[in-house]
Design a protein around this motif. Structure first.
Motif, PDB file in Angstrom:
ATOM      1  N   SER A 159      32.788-113.377  44.097  1.00  0.00           N
ATOM      2  CA  SER A 159      32.680-113.661  45.527  1.00  0.00           C
ATOM      3  C   SER A 159      31.853-114.916  45.760  1.00  0.00           C
ATOM      4  O   SER A 159      31.221-115.470  44.854  1.00  0.00           O
ATOM      5  CB  SER A 159      32.012-112.488  46.244  1.00  0.00           C
ATOM      6  N   LEU A 160      31.844-115.338  47.006  1.00  0.00           N
ATOM      7  CA  LEU A 160      30.888-116.344  47.441  1.00  0.00           C
ATOM      8  C   LEU A 160      29.478-115.749  47.375  1.00  0.00           C
ATOM      9  O   LEU A 160      29.316-114.520  47.398  1.00  0.00           O
ATOM     10  CB  LEU A 160      31.200-116.782  48.864  1.00  0.00           C
ATOM     11  N   PRO A 161      28.451-116.570  47.296  1.00  0.00           N
ATOM     12  CA  PRO A 161      27.082-116.042  47.233  1.00  0.00           C
ATOM     13  C   PRO A 161      26.543-115.644  48.596  1.00  0.00           C
ATOM     14  O   PRO A 161      26.898-116.230  49.618  1.00  0.00           O
ATOM     15  CB  PRO A 161      26.296-117.222  46.656  1.00  0.00           C
ATOM     16  N   SER A 162      25.676-114.651  48.585  1.00  0.00           N
ATOM     17  CA  SER A 162      24.943-114.254  49.785  1.00  0.00           C
ATOM     18  C   SER A 162      23.459-114.380  49.481  1.00  0.00           C
ATOM     19  O   SER A 162      22.981-113.909  48.443  1.00  0.00           O
ATOM     20  CB  SER A 162      25.276-112.811  50.169  1.00  0.00           C
ATOM     21  N   ALA A 163      22.717-115.027  50.362  1.00  0.00           N
ATOM     22  CA  ALA A 163      21.282-115.212  50.161  1.00  0.00           C
ATOM     23  C   ALA A 163      20.547-113.894  50.374  1.00  0.00           C
ATOM     24  O   ALA A 163      20.865-113.127  51.293  1.00  0.00           O
ATOM     25  CB  ALA A 163      20.745-116.266  51.120  1.00  0.00           C
ATOM     26  N   VAL A 164      19.554-113.612  49.522  1.00  0.00           N
ATOM     27  CA  VAL A 164      18.774-112.381  49.649  1.00  0.00           C
ATOM     28  C   VAL A 164      17.292-112.681  49.465  1.00  0.00           C
ATOM     29  O   VAL A 164      16.908-113.671  48.851  1.00  0.00           O
ATOM     30  CB  VAL A 164      19.193-111.325  48.602  1.00  0.00           C
ATOM     31  N   SER A 165      16.472-111.789  49.998  1.00  0.00           N
ATOM     32  CA  SER A 165      15.035-111.798  49.736  1.00  0.00           C
ATOM     33  C   SER A 165      14.690-110.499  49.023  1.00  0.00           C
ATOM     34  O   SER A 165      15.393-109.496  49.162  1.00  0.00           O
ATOM     35  CB  SER A 165      14.235-111.930  51.038  1.00  0.00           C
ATOM     36  N   PHE A 172      15.928-105.255  48.369  1.00  0.00           N
ATOM     37  CA  PHE A 172      16.621-106.518  48.562  1.00  0.00           C
ATOM     38  C   PHE A 172      17.190-106.538  49.986  1.00  0.00           C
ATOM     39  O   PHE A 172      17.783-105.556  50.432  1.00  0.00           O
ATOM     40  CB  PHE A 172      17.761-106.677  47.565  1.00  0.00           C
ATOM     41  N   LYS A 173      17.026-107.646  50.683  1.00  0.00           N
ATOM     42  CA  LYS A 173      17.498-107.769  52.057  1.00  0.00           C
ATOM     43  C   LYS A 173      18.247-109.074  52.221  1.00  0.00           C
ATOM     44  O   LYS A 173      17.826-110.114  51.715  1.00  0.00           O
ATOM     45  CB  LYS A 173      16.306-107.729  53.021  1.00  0.00           C
ATOM     46  N   GLU A 174      19.367-109.027  52.914  1.00  0.00           N
ATOM     47  CA  GLU A 174      20.145-110.238  53.134  1.00  0.00           C
ATOM     48  C   GLU A 174      19.372-111.222  54.004  1.00  0.00           C
ATOM     49  O   GLU A 174      18.645-110.836  54.919  1.00  0.00           O
ATOM     50  CB  GLU A 174      21.481-109.901  53.799  1.00  0.00           C
ATOM     51  N   ASN A 175      19.525-112.499  53.707  1.00  0.00           N
ATOM     52  CA  ASN A 175      18.910-113.554  54.500  1.00  0.00           C
ATOM     53  C   ASN A 175      19.965-114.065  55.475  1.00  0.00           C
ATOM     54  O   ASN A 175      20.749-114.956  55.158  1.00  0.00           O
ATOM     55  CB  ASN A 175      18.403-114.675  53.587  1.00  0.00           C
ATOM     56  N   LYS A 176      19.972-113.512  56.662  1.00  0.00           N
ATOM     57  CA  LYS A 176      21.013-113.820  57.638  1.00  0.00           C
ATOM     58  C   LYS A 176      20.969-115.274  58.098  1.00  0.00           C
ATOM     59  O   LYS A 176      22.016-115.898  58.310  1.00  0.00           O
ATOM     60  CB  LYS A 176      20.888-112.884  58.837  1.00  0.00           C
ATOM     61  N   ASP A 177      19.774-115.823  58.264  1.00  0.00           N
ATOM     62  CA  ASP A 177      19.648-117.197  58.737  1.00  0.00           C
ATOM     63  C   ASP A 177      20.216-118.183  57.723  1.00  0.00           C
ATOM     64  O   ASP A 177      20.940-119.121  58.085  1.00  0.00           O
ATOM     65  CB  ASP A 177      18.180-117.524  59.014  1.00  0.00           C
ATOM     66  N   LEU A 178      19.902-117.982  56.444  1.00  0.00           N
ATOM     67  CA  LEU A 178      20.385-118.881  55.403  1.00  0.00           C
ATOM     68  C   LEU A 178      21.898-118.777  55.247  1.00  0.00           C
ATOM     69  O   LEU A 178      22.590-119.778  55.068  1.00  0.00           O
ATOM     70  CB  LEU A 178      19.693-118.562  54.076  1.00  0.00           C
ATOM     71  N   ASN A 179      22.421-117.553  55.317  1.00  0.00           N
ATOM     72  CA  ASN A 179      23.873-117.369  55.237  1.00  0.00           C
ATOM     73  C   ASN A 179      24.581-118.036  56.414  1.00  0.00           C
ATOM     74  O   ASN A 179      25.621-118.685  56.242  1.00  0.00           O
ATOM     75  CB  ASN A 179      24.214-115.880  55.201  1.00  0.00           C
ATOM     76  N   ALA A 180      24.024-117.872  57.607  1.00  0.00           N
ATOM     77  CA  ALA A 180      24.642-118.461  58.798  1.00  0.00           C
ATOM     78  C   ALA A 180      24.655-119.981  58.710  1.00  0.00           C
ATOM     79  O   ALA A 180      25.631-120.634  59.104  1.00  0.00           O
ATOM     80  CB  ALA A 180      23.892-118.007  60.048  1.00  0.00           C
ATOM     81  N   LYS A 181      23.604-120.555  58.166  1.00  0.00           N
ATOM     82  CA  LYS A 181      23.526-122.006  58.030  1.00  0.00           C
ATOM     83  C   LYS A 181      24.585-122.511  57.049  1.00  0.00           C
ATOM     84  O   LYS A 181      25.223-123.533  57.283  1.00  0.00           O
ATOM     85  CB  LYS A 181      22.137-122.400  57.558  1.00  0.00           C
ATOM     86  N   PHE A 182      24.786-121.778  55.952  1.00  0.00           N
ATOM     87  CA  PHE A 182      25.735-122.205  54.929  1.00  0.00           C
ATOM     88  C   PHE A 182      27.181-122.001  55.372  1.00  0.00           C
ATOM     89  O   PHE A 182      28.036-122.866  55.157  1.00  0.00           O
ATOM     90  CB  PHE A 182      25.475-121.434  53.638  1.00  0.00           C
ATOM     91  N   TYR A 183      27.463-120.849  56.004  1.00  0.00           N
ATOM     92  CA  TYR A 183      28.837-120.511  56.365  1.00  0.00           C
ATOM     93  C   TYR A 183      29.236-120.953  57.770  1.00  0.00           C
ATOM     94  O   TYR A 183      30.382-120.775  58.174  1.00  0.00           O
ATOM     95  CB  TYR A 183      29.062-119.005  56.199  1.00  0.00           C
ATOM     96  N   GLN A 186      35.854-117.208  55.104  1.00  0.00           N
ATOM     97  CA  GLN A 186      36.548-118.403  54.656  1.00  0.00           C
ATOM     98  C   GLN A 186      35.598-119.303  53.872  1.00  0.00           C
ATOM     99  O   GLN A 186      34.428-119.447  54.225  1.00  0.00           O
ATOM    100  CB  GLN A 186      37.118-119.169  55.850  1.00  0.00           C
ATOM    101  N   VAL A 187      36.112-119.896  52.814  1.00  0.00           N
ATOM    102  CA  VAL A 187      35.290-120.758  51.962  1.00  0.00           C
ATOM    103  C   VAL A 187      34.880-122.013  52.729  1.00  0.00           C
ATOM    104  O   VAL A 187      35.740-122.727  53.241  1.00  0.00           O
ATOM    105  CB  VAL A 187      36.060-121.157  50.691  1.00  0.00           C
ATOM    106  N   PRO A 188      33.573-122.322  52.817  1.00  0.00           N
ATOM    107  CA  PRO A 188      33.132-123.530  53.518  1.00  0.00           C
ATOM    108  C   PRO A 188      33.277-124.753  52.616  1.00  0.00           C
ATOM    109  O   PRO A 188      33.229-124.651  51.391  1.00  0.00           O
ATOM    110  CB  PRO A 188      31.651-123.235  53.792  1.00  0.00           C
ATOM    111  N   GLU A 189      33.452-125.911  53.203  1.00  0.00           N
ATOM    112  CA  GLU A 189      33.558-127.139  52.421  1.00  0.00           C
ATOM    113  C   GLU A 189      32.186-127.577  51.911  1.00  0.00           C
ATOM    114  O   GLU A 189      32.044-127.993  50.760  1.00  0.00           O
ATOM    115  CB  GLU A 189      34.186-128.250  53.267  1.00  0.00           C
ATOM    116  N   ALA A 190      31.186-127.501  52.786  1.00  0.00           N
ATOM    117  CA  ALA A 190      29.842-127.925  52.395  1.00  0.00           C
ATOM    118  C   ALA A 190      29.274-126.978  51.346  1.00  0.00           C
ATOM    119  O   ALA A 190      29.303-125.763  51.500  1.00  0.00           O
ATOM    120  CB  ALA A 190      28.926-127.941  53.619  1.00  0.00           C
TER     121      ALA A 190
END
Length: 207
Positions: free
Chosen positions: A74-80, A160-171, A186-190
């Motif tokens: 899968s695509l990566p998901s940021a976690v803390s 472990f907790k998802e980092n919603k802000d970091l994911n939103a910035k990337f996706y 959907q896969v982001p270009e950046a």
């Protein structure tokens, strides 16, 4: 294992750091085997630091990926990551870690967001160290290298907790970790060069 920092505001940078840690695991013949990677349902790579004097805690950050039914990742998901525990321990510990997870443990930690309880032993002095977790910890295999001066054992809880802000910035929009890990985004270009490099290396580990 290379101790890479995940304390960054860019998920693409975390992908670069994760790749360096995985390369170090392969180059040093660490405890994670080819079979473990082949049977993995999920993979979490993170950096953590903490201190303890009888009681203590750790905080860390990284990313998590899931294997899909066809065998791709899968695509990566940021976690803390956080750990709070108590026991006869003393010192400061900094470490990078790779966890290879079974389906049940993966769902518990990263989909249902349930805390896991268990015992951990750690010993570190200078550039070398070990960290072992048992009883309830979510792993098939775990490769870890520590730095600092730290001895003892503790009983506590890791979360472990998802980092919603970091994911939103990337996706480019607000997304849930389960959407990312189940392939619903959907896969982001950046940042895709960094993600593809991580995918390519995971494929290499299984050959």
């Amino acid at each position: 294992m290379t101790l890479e920092s995940f304390h960054t505001t860019e998920l693409a940078e975390r992908c670069k750091s994760a790749l360096l840690i995985l390369q170090d695991v392969l180059n040093n013949g660490n405890v994670i085997s080819k079979k473990d990677f082949e049977e993995a349902y999920g993979l979490v790579i993170f950096n953590s630091q903490g201190a303890s004097v009888g009681a203590g805690g750790e905080v860390g950050s990284g990313l998590v990926m899931a294997r899909h039914a066809k065998g791709d990742w899968s695509l990566p998901s940021a976690v803390s990551q956080t750990y709070v525990g108590g026991g006869p321990s003393f010192g400061v510990n900094v470490y990078s870690s790779v966890r290879v997870l079974k389906k049940e443990e993966f769902e518990k930690c990263f989909i249902k967001q349930i805390r896991e309880y268990g015992m951990q032993f750690a010993a570190a002095a200078g550039p070398l160290g070990i960290k072992i977790e048992v009883e309830g910890q979510s792993m098939v295999q775990r490769a870890t290298k520590s730095e600092g001066v730290y001895f003892g054992w503790t009983v506590g809880a890791t979360h472990f907790k998802e980092n919603k802000d970091l994911n939103a910035k990337f996706y480019g929009k607000e997304v849930a970790a389960r959407e990312v890990l189940r392939g619903e985004i959907q896969v982001p270009e950046a940042g895709m060069n960094e993600v593809r490099s991580l995918w390519d290396f995971l494929t290499l580990l299984e050959k």
